[in-house]
Design a protein around this motif. Structure first.
Motif, PDB file in Angstrom:
ATOM      1  N   GLN A 192       0.831  -1.211   0.000  1.00 46.37           N
ATOM      2  CA  GLN A 192       0.000   0.000   0.000  1.00 46.37           C
ATOM      3  C   GLN A 192       0.868   1.264   0.000  1.00 46.37           C
ATOM      4  O   GLN A 192       0.584   2.231  -0.725  1.00 46.37           O
ATOM      5  CB  GLN A 192      -0.906  -0.003   1.221  1.00 46.37           C
ATOM      6  CG  GLN A 192      -1.799   1.220   1.342  1.00 46.37           C
ATOM      7  CD  GLN A 192      -2.707   1.135   2.551  1.00 46.37           C
ATOM      8  OE1 GLN A 192      -3.924   0.955   2.423  1.00 46.37           O
ATOM      9  NE2 GLN A 192      -2.154   1.269   3.743  1.00 46.37           N
ATOM     10  N   TYR A 195       2.339   1.751  -3.409  1.00 46.20           N
ATOM     11  CA  TYR A 195       1.305   2.155  -4.375  1.00 46.20           C
ATOM     12  C   TYR A 195       1.094   3.667  -4.330  1.00 46.20           C
ATOM     13  O   TYR A 195       1.086   4.350  -5.363  1.00 46.20           O
ATOM     14  CB  TYR A 195       0.014   1.415  -4.079  1.00 46.20           C
ATOM     15  CG  TYR A 195      -1.142   1.796  -4.976  1.00 46.20           C
ATOM     16  CD1 TYR A 195      -1.195   1.367  -6.301  1.00 46.20           C
ATOM     17  CD2 TYR A 195      -2.191   2.578  -4.505  1.00 46.20           C
ATOM     18  CE1 TYR A 195      -2.256   1.715  -7.128  1.00 46.20           C
ATOM     19  CE2 TYR A 195      -3.253   2.926  -5.309  1.00 46.20           C
ATOM     20  CZ  TYR A 195      -3.283   2.497  -6.622  1.00 46.20           C
ATOM     21  OH  TYR A 195      -4.337   2.846  -7.442  1.00 46.20           O
ATOM     22  N   LYS A 200       0.097   5.995  -7.482  1.00 48.24           N
ATOM     23  CA  LYS A 200      -1.036   5.082  -7.721  1.00 48.24           C
ATOM     24  C   LYS A 200      -0.901   4.327  -9.040  1.00 48.24           C
ATOM     25  O   LYS A 200      -1.884   4.067  -9.732  1.00 48.24           O
ATOM     26  CB  LYS A 200      -2.367   5.845  -7.696  1.00 48.24           C
ATOM     27  CG  LYS A 200      -2.667   6.514  -6.368  1.00 48.24           C
ATOM     28  CD  LYS A 200      -4.019   7.216  -6.399  1.00 48.24           C
ATOM     29  CE  LYS A 200      -4.317   7.879  -5.070  1.00 48.24           C
ATOM     30  NZ  LYS A 200      -5.620   8.573  -5.060  1.00 48.24           N
ATOM     31  N   LYS A 201       0.324   3.945  -9.358  1.00 47.73           N
ATOM     32  CA  LYS A 201       0.557   3.146 -10.559  1.00 47.73           C
ATOM     33  C   LYS A 201       0.863   1.712 -10.146  1.00 47.73           C
ATOM     34  O   LYS A 201       1.743   1.474  -9.331  1.00 47.73           O
ATOM     35  CB  LYS A 201       1.724   3.729 -11.366  1.00 47.73           C
ATOM     36  CG  LYS A 201       1.432   5.112 -11.933  1.00 47.73           C
ATOM     37  CD  LYS A 201       2.625   5.650 -12.707  1.00 47.73           C
ATOM     38  CE  LYS A 201       2.343   7.035 -13.262  1.00 47.73           C
ATOM     39  NZ  LYS A 201       3.512   7.609 -13.992  1.00 47.73           N
ATOM     40  N   TRP A 202       0.098   0.795 -10.722  1.00 44.64           N
ATOM     41  CA  TRP A 202       0.291  -0.615 -10.400  1.00 44.64           C
ATOM     42  C   TRP A 202       1.564  -1.125 -11.045  1.00 44.64           C
ATOM     43  O   TRP A 202       1.948  -0.689 -12.131  1.00 44.64           O
ATOM     44  CB  TRP A 202      -0.909  -1.431 -10.887  1.00 44.64           C
ATOM     45  CG  TRP A 202      -1.015  -2.772 -10.221  1.00 44.64           C
ATOM     46  CD1 TRP A 202      -0.773  -3.985 -10.782  1.00 44.64           C
ATOM     47  CD2 TRP A 202      -1.393  -3.015  -8.875  1.00 44.64           C
ATOM     48  NE1 TRP A 202      -0.977  -4.989  -9.873  1.00 44.64           N
ATOM     49  CE2 TRP A 202      -1.357  -4.425  -8.678  1.00 44.64           C
ATOM     50  CE3 TRP A 202      -1.748  -2.213  -7.812  1.00 44.64           C
ATOM     51  CZ2 TRP A 202      -1.670  -5.027  -7.471  1.00 44.64           C
ATOM     52  CZ3 TRP A 202      -2.075  -2.809  -6.617  1.00 44.64           C
ATOM     53  CH2 TRP A 202      -2.019  -4.191  -6.438  1.00 44.64           C
ATOM     54  N   LEU A 206       4.079  -4.685  -6.830  1.00 36.70           N
ATOM     55  CA  LEU A 206       2.840  -4.631  -6.051  1.00 36.70           C
ATOM     56  C   LEU A 206       2.008  -5.899  -6.261  1.00 36.70           C
ATOM     57  O   LEU A 206       1.424  -6.429  -5.312  1.00 36.70           O
ATOM     58  CB  LEU A 206       2.031  -3.397  -6.438  1.00 36.70           C
ATOM     59  CG  LEU A 206       2.685  -2.037  -6.165  1.00 36.70           C
ATOM     60  CD1 LEU A 206       1.779  -0.901  -6.621  1.00 36.70           C
ATOM     61  CD2 LEU A 206       3.001  -1.894  -4.692  1.00 36.70           C
ATOM     62  N   LEU A 226      -6.504  -2.790  -1.320  1.00 43.77           N
ATOM     63  CA  LEU A 226      -5.611  -2.232  -2.329  1.00 43.77           C
ATOM     64  C   LEU A 226      -5.899  -2.816  -3.708  1.00 43.77           C
ATOM     65  O   LEU A 226      -5.918  -2.081  -4.715  1.00 43.77           O
ATOM     66  CB  LEU A 226      -4.164  -2.505  -1.925  1.00 43.77           C
ATOM     67  CG  LEU A 226      -3.080  -1.943  -2.850  1.00 43.77           C
ATOM     68  CD1 LEU A 226      -3.190  -0.437  -2.928  1.00 43.77           C
ATOM     69  CD2 LEU A 226      -1.699  -2.353  -2.339  1.00 43.77           C
ATOM     70  N   ALA A 230      -6.930  -0.589  -6.959  1.00 44.47           N
ATOM     71  CA  ALA A 230      -6.187  -0.669  -8.221  1.00 44.47           C
ATOM     72  C   ALA A 230      -7.102  -1.089  -9.366  1.00 44.47           C
ATOM     73  O   ALA A 230      -7.008  -0.549 -10.480  1.00 44.47           O
ATOM     74  CB  ALA A 230      -5.031  -1.648  -8.075  1.00 44.47           C
TER      75      ALA A 230
END
Length: 401
Positions: A192, A195, A200-202, A206, A226, A230
């Motif tokens: 988390q 991330y 906030k890019k997978w 992750l 999470l 995503a």
């Protein structure tokens, strides 16, 4: 800290007293020696004077003897109470030097090897924090003093996350994993933090971390949430609904985040429908719910105490002996109606519905131990799908099992 330095000063005074008292005593002894030497010199001078008077014919032999005896008595009277001869003197510089160097050396060693910082932290943590910044500073000092404490690193990481410092938190969670092992909860927190620190890019990292966390614990809440976030950000709304529904199923009924989670599920479902899709409804898994009325045998009412523990549980008729679902009460609660369900399972893979037949057991244990007691009641093997209420009476001595 004031108490610490007062105690250290008191100990220093005690140490000095052990070294300085002999020195002072030595000085008094030296004074006694000097006075004794003076008395002896006066005695010898008096004898010489008497001898001269005899030679001059002033005194005869008898008067000489009388004078010598009188001088000897005076010498004895003057030297009474004086200490005996000493082998060595303590009034040398060595004790004084030792008196100063020993405490200084001890203090230096303590400051280098001791736990003064930990004493300060313990005193500080005994007082409530005045603000969130104060608590953060305390945790940072605790981590600096104990860098190998996984608990300290973990809690500081959680604090950084609450302060919107995900990059700092990610570093701390990574250190926690190295110290405490790859525990699902810590892996979820680490993922988390990465991330949010990564805009906030997978990423494959992750994906790997959350996969590992959910393999270790399918109910790991941070990873489930999470994955749902995503998926929602990636417009995979059905996947988001699935993860969030799994998360909703494991949250307590009074958890304050349930409302927000339910709102997120609704928004994902609405976007899925608005995009021309249809929300897939997964068939409900088969669950077991058994109802049993537990009562106390008439002959036992005078042999048990109201506070004795009562354990009501179901176990597999053919399989592992550990309970599949259990409830606890006291003799004072009997008779009582009890429900045993999959939700009461002690382990996720050991649910009532996973076994075709189960046996209901009620045990009275004065020591509060579910595996050992004084009295017991058992049912015959029953199908785990049984819905009719069962009656269970505790009326037999417990002989395990």
């Amino acid at each position: 800290m004031i108490e610490f330095w007062l105690a250290a000063g008191l100990l220093l005074l005690v140490a000095l007293s052990f070294l300085l008292i002999p020195v002072l005593r030595g000085r008094r002894a030296q004074q006694e020696e000097d006075r004794t030497a003076l008395n002896v010199a006066l005695y010898q001078e008096r004898i010489a004077e008497l001898q001269g008077q005899v030679e001059e014919g002033v005194l005869n032999a008898a008067q000489l003897d009388t004078g010598k005896a009188e001088a000897a008595r005076e010498l004895l009277a003057d030297t009474e109470g004086a200490d005996g001869a000493r082998v060595s003197r303590l009034g040398k510089p060595l004790p004084i030097v030792a008196a100063v160097l020993v405490p200084v050396l001890a203090l230096g060693l303590y400051l280098h090897y001791g736990a003064l910082d930990k004493v300060e932290l313990t005193t500080e943590f005994a007082k409530p924090p005045t603000s969130m910044a104060d608590m953060t500073q305390r945790l940072e000092r605790a981590v600096a003093a104990q860098p190998d404490s996984a608990e300290g690193l973990f809690f500081l990481g959680r604090t950084y996350m609450s302060q919107n410092r995900p990059a700092d938190a990610a570093q701390l969670f990574e250190r926690t994993v190295k110290l405490a092992g790859r525990q699902p909860e810590v892996l979820g927190q680490w993922a988390q933090a990465l991330y949010f620190a990564g805009d906030k890019k997978w990423s494959p990292q992750l994906q790997s971390l959350t996969d590992e966390a959910l393999q270790g614990d399918p109910k790991e809440v941070t990873s489930l949430g999470l994955r749902g976030i995503a998926a929602f950000e990636g417009e995979r709304y059905q996947e988001a609904v699935d993860y969030w529904q799994r998360l909703l199923a494991v949250l307590p009924a009074d958890d304050p985040s349930r409302a927000a989670l339910e709102g997120g599920i609704k928004r994902a479902a609405d976007k899925l429908v608005a995009g021309g899709g249809a929300l897939a409804q997964k068939p409900a898994a088969a669950t077991a719910l058994m109802k049993v009325r537990v009562a106390l045998g008439a002959d036992l009412k005078s042999k048990v105490q109201p506070g004795d523990s009562v354990f009501v549980f179901a176990r597999a008729a053919s399989g592992p002996p550990m309970p599949l679902a259990v409830k606890r009460m006291t003799v004072a609660d009997l008779p009582a109606d009890v429900q045993l369900a999959d939700a009461d399972a002690m382990m996720p893979q050991m649910k009532l519905s996973n076994f075709p037949e189960v046996q209901l057991v009620a045990r009275i244990s004065r020591a509060g131990q579910p595996t050992k007691g004084e009295w017991i009641g058992r049912s015959q093997p029953l199908a785990s799908s049984t819905t009719a209420q069962q009656n269970l009476t505790i009326d037999s001595p417990d002989s395990q099992p």
